[in-house]
Design a protein around this motif. Structure first.
Motif, PDB file in Angstrom:
ATOM      1  N   PRO A  16       0.807  -1.227   0.000  1.00 15.43           N
ATOM      2  CA  PRO A  16       0.000   0.000   0.000  1.00 15.43           C
ATOM      3  C   PRO A  16       0.838   1.275   0.000  1.00 15.43           C
ATOM      4  CG  PRO A  16       0.010  -0.968   2.185  1.00 15.43           C
ATOM      5  CD  PRO A  16       0.712  -1.947   1.297  1.00 15.43           C
ATOM      6  N   VAL A  17       1.968   1.258   0.683  1.00 15.61           N
ATOM      7  CA  VAL A  17       2.816   2.450   0.781  1.00 15.61           C
ATOM      8  C   VAL A  17       4.246   2.048   0.437  1.00 15.61           C
ATOM      9  CG1 VAL A  17       1.373   3.554   2.526  1.00 15.61           C
ATOM     10  CG2 VAL A  17       3.265   2.073   3.241  1.00 15.61           C
ATOM     11  N   ALA A  52       7.733   6.397  -4.095  1.00 13.05           N
ATOM     12  CA  ALA A  52       6.307   6.732  -3.977  1.00 13.05           C
ATOM     13  C   ALA A  52       5.967   8.003  -4.751  1.00 13.05           C
ATOM     14  CB  ALA A  52       5.930   6.888  -2.514  1.00 13.05           C
ATOM     15  N   GLN A  53       6.664   8.237  -5.850  1.00 12.75           N
ATOM     16  CA  GLN A  53       6.381   9.416  -6.662  1.00 12.75           C
ATOM     17  C   GLN A  53       5.100   9.203  -7.473  1.00 12.75           C
ATOM     18  OE1 GLN A  53       9.870  11.110  -8.666  1.00 12.75           O
ATOM     19  NE2 GLN A  53      11.155   9.632  -7.576  1.00 12.75           N
ATOM     20  N   VAL A  79       7.812   2.012 -17.685  1.00 13.60           N
ATOM     21  CA  VAL A  79       9.179   1.710 -17.252  1.00 13.60           C
ATOM     22  C   VAL A  79       9.585   2.654 -16.120  1.00 13.60           C
ATOM     23  CG1 VAL A  79      11.588   1.622 -17.971  1.00 13.60           C
ATOM     24  CG2 VAL A  79       9.789   0.798 -19.516  1.00 13.60           C
ATOM     25  N   TRP A  80       9.290   3.939 -16.284  1.00 11.95           N
ATOM     26  CA  TRP A  80       9.605   4.914 -15.233  1.00 11.95           C
ATOM     27  C   TRP A  80       8.818   4.588 -13.970  1.00 11.95           C
ATOM     28  CZ3 TRP A  80       7.350   8.385 -12.014  1.00 11.95           C
ATOM     29  CH2 TRP A  80       8.176   9.363 -11.427  1.00 11.95           C
ATOM     30  N   SER A 106       7.710   4.708  -9.059  1.00 10.15           N
ATOM     31  CA  SER A 106       6.360   4.833  -8.496  1.00 10.15           C
ATOM     32  C   SER A 106       5.821   3.429  -8.238  1.00 10.15           C
ATOM     33  CB  SER A 106       5.452   5.604  -9.466  1.00 10.15           C
ATOM     34  OG  SER A 106       4.154   5.750  -8.931  1.00 10.15           O
ATOM     35  N   ARG A 107       6.219   2.838  -7.107  1.00  6.01           N
ATOM     36  CA  ARG A 107       5.951   1.423  -6.869  1.00  6.01           C
ATOM     37  C   ARG A 107       4.935   1.174  -5.741  1.00  6.01           C
ATOM     38  NH1 ARG A 107       9.332  -1.979  -9.277  1.00  6.01           N
ATOM     39  NH2 ARG A 107       9.061  -3.579  -7.656  1.00  6.01           N
TER      40      ARG A 107
END
Length: 475
Positions: free
Chosen positions: A394-395, A401-402, A409-410, A415-416
């Motif tokens: 979740p976090v 966390a962008q 790919v980015w 941003s996972r």
């Protein structure tokens, strides 16, 4: 302080040597685990490629089989076309012969019509002469009748002496009468013949015109016959070409059959290679698990290894996360049903896929401040965050966390958060209830891989496994 005996000193030295040996062994086992994870990951990639190639070969095999069937149908159609072309050529030759025979008959009819037309005027002239002759005969008959009438009068005057002459005069008069009647009959017949011949001459003119037109049209018919000859020759060439095409289609069908058999053999070999690769992958993962189990046993035995500081920090962090979530449950900020909700709702328009849950907002508020500090405890720490028992993350730490973009790919690298992880490592973490779990794996970042060591510790809520804290370390 009591003096240390030589025996005690020897024992202490031996224990230190054993500990050093165990630490050295742990380092080698760790290195073995890293290599095993890399090998297992690469073998798994090869296995996936083999699986993809097997599917491609299966598709090619199916396409080849379809092509084989198509070639067979082409060959059959070509054979039918060849027979039809040959039959058409024969019918055209028969038609040519019939047309030529008909043309000869037309030419003969034209000649006969011309001859009849040329004879009709002579016949009409002869009938004219007959008419004139009958007119002369009629004149003679009238004169004879007058002569007989005069003879009868003179015989009456002569009395008895003229009686015999009277008989002759009567006969002559009867002959004149009959001659007049015959002349009238002949004249009627000649008139009818003249009318009929006139009609024949008129019709002959039309027939002659038609014959002339037919003669004029024989040139076009001749050209048509010549064109039929050319078409017949072309049909022969088509039949020959179709025969050649049928032979080539049959040869192509045989080649397709051979290629299909070769593809089936390759597919069988690919399947065997895939099976072997899967077995090797399982063996590599088993060896990896043996190394991980040994590291865990050493840590549980209290032997210090390079992993010990990270294991302790992960356990501490898991305890903190468990405490704040349990407090939220105790204070009624959330209930157990909501906290264990597994309805993962996909957030549209983001790749890789992201999900939301009913308890997401609570975790986003309470957990990031707890997991962020451990993520920077050492330079080789890549991340420290949480996942639930189903691999849902979740976090994440700030650098991962962008806000997501349109570039998958980015996103996979920066941003996972709010992602679900279903790989082997995440599955083992999600089901583990041991105080800690040490694993080694390859992390997929979209266009590159990282070999990471994963250390996790479970989080329990109300005595139930809810999730875990995971720390990944670069090795």
């Amino acid at each position: 302080m009591e003096p240390v005996s030589a025996v005690d000193l020897g024992q202490s030295t031996t224990e230190r040597e054993v500990e050093e040996l165990i630490r050295a062994l742990a380092q080698r086992v760790s290195k073995l685990g890293i290599n095993s994870a890399d090998i297992a990951g690469r073998i798994e990639d090869v296995s996936k490629r083999i699986a993809g190639q097997t599917e491609m070969l299966a598709a090619v095999g199916e396409a080849t089989s379809v092509m084989e069937g198509s070639n067979g149908r082409i060959a059959a159609t070509a054979a039918e076309t060849k027979d039809a072309a040959r039959a058409m050529a024969e019918r055209m030759m028969n038609s040519q012969s019939a047309i030529k025979t008909g043309m000869a008959d037309v030419f003969a009819l034209v000649e006969s019509t011309g001859r009849v037309e040329r004879q009709l005027p002579g016949l009409q002239t002869s009938l004219g002469r007959v008419g004139k002759a009958t007119e002369e005969i009629e004149t003679i008959a009238r004169a004879t009748n007058m002569l007989a009438l005069n003879a009868t009068i003179e015989a009456a005057r002569a009395g008895e002496a003229g009686r015999g002459f009277t008989v002759v005069a009567n006969e002559v008069k009867e002959l004149s009468r009959r001659t007049s009647e015959m002349v009238k009959t002949i004249q009627g017949t000649v008139g009818e013949l003249r009318d009929q011949i006139g009609a024949i001459i008129a019709e002959s003119g039309s027939a002659t015109g038609a014959a002339t037109a037919a003669r004029a049209g024989t040139g076009a018919i001749g050209e048509a016959i010549s064109a039929l000859d050319q078409v017949s020759d072309a049909m022969g060439q088509v039949a020959a070409s179709v025969t050649d095409m049928a032979e080539q289609a049959e040869a192509n069908r045989q080649n397709c059959t051979r290629v299909a058999e070769e593809i089936r053999q390759i597919a069988e070999n690919e399947s065997l290679s895939r099976t072997d690769a899967e077995q090797v992958t399982r063996a590599a993962y088993q060896m990896l698990e043996f190394g991980e189990d040994l590291i865990e046993l050493l840590a549980e035995a209290g032997i210090e290894t390079v992993d010990t500081p990270f294991i302790k920090r992960v356990q501490e962090t898991a305890a903190q996360v468990q405490a704040v979530l349990q407090q939220a449950l105790t204070q009624g900020e959330i209930d157990m049903t909501t906290m264990f909700d597994e309805n993962y709702m996909e957030i549209p328009g983001i790749q890789p896929p992201r999900y939301s849950t009913r308890w997401l907002s609570l975790v986003e508020r309470l957990v990031p401040s707890i997991v962020e500090p451990p993520s920077t405890m050492a330079p080789n720490v890549v991340l420290c965050t949480i996942t639930d028992r189903n691999g849902y993350m979740p976090v994440h730490n700030k650098k991962y966390a962008q806000p997501p973009t349109s570039d998958p790919v980015w996103n996979a690298q920066n941003s996972r958060h709010r992602m679900r992880h279903m790989d082997r490592t995440a599955t083992r973490v999600g089901t583990s209830t041991k105080p800690f779990l040490v694993q080694t794996f390859r992390r997929n970042l979209g266009n590159q891989f990282q070999i990471l060591k994963d250390i996790s510790s479970p989080v329990f809520l109300g005595g139930r496994l809810w999730g875990n804290v995971r720390m990944c370390i670069m090795v």
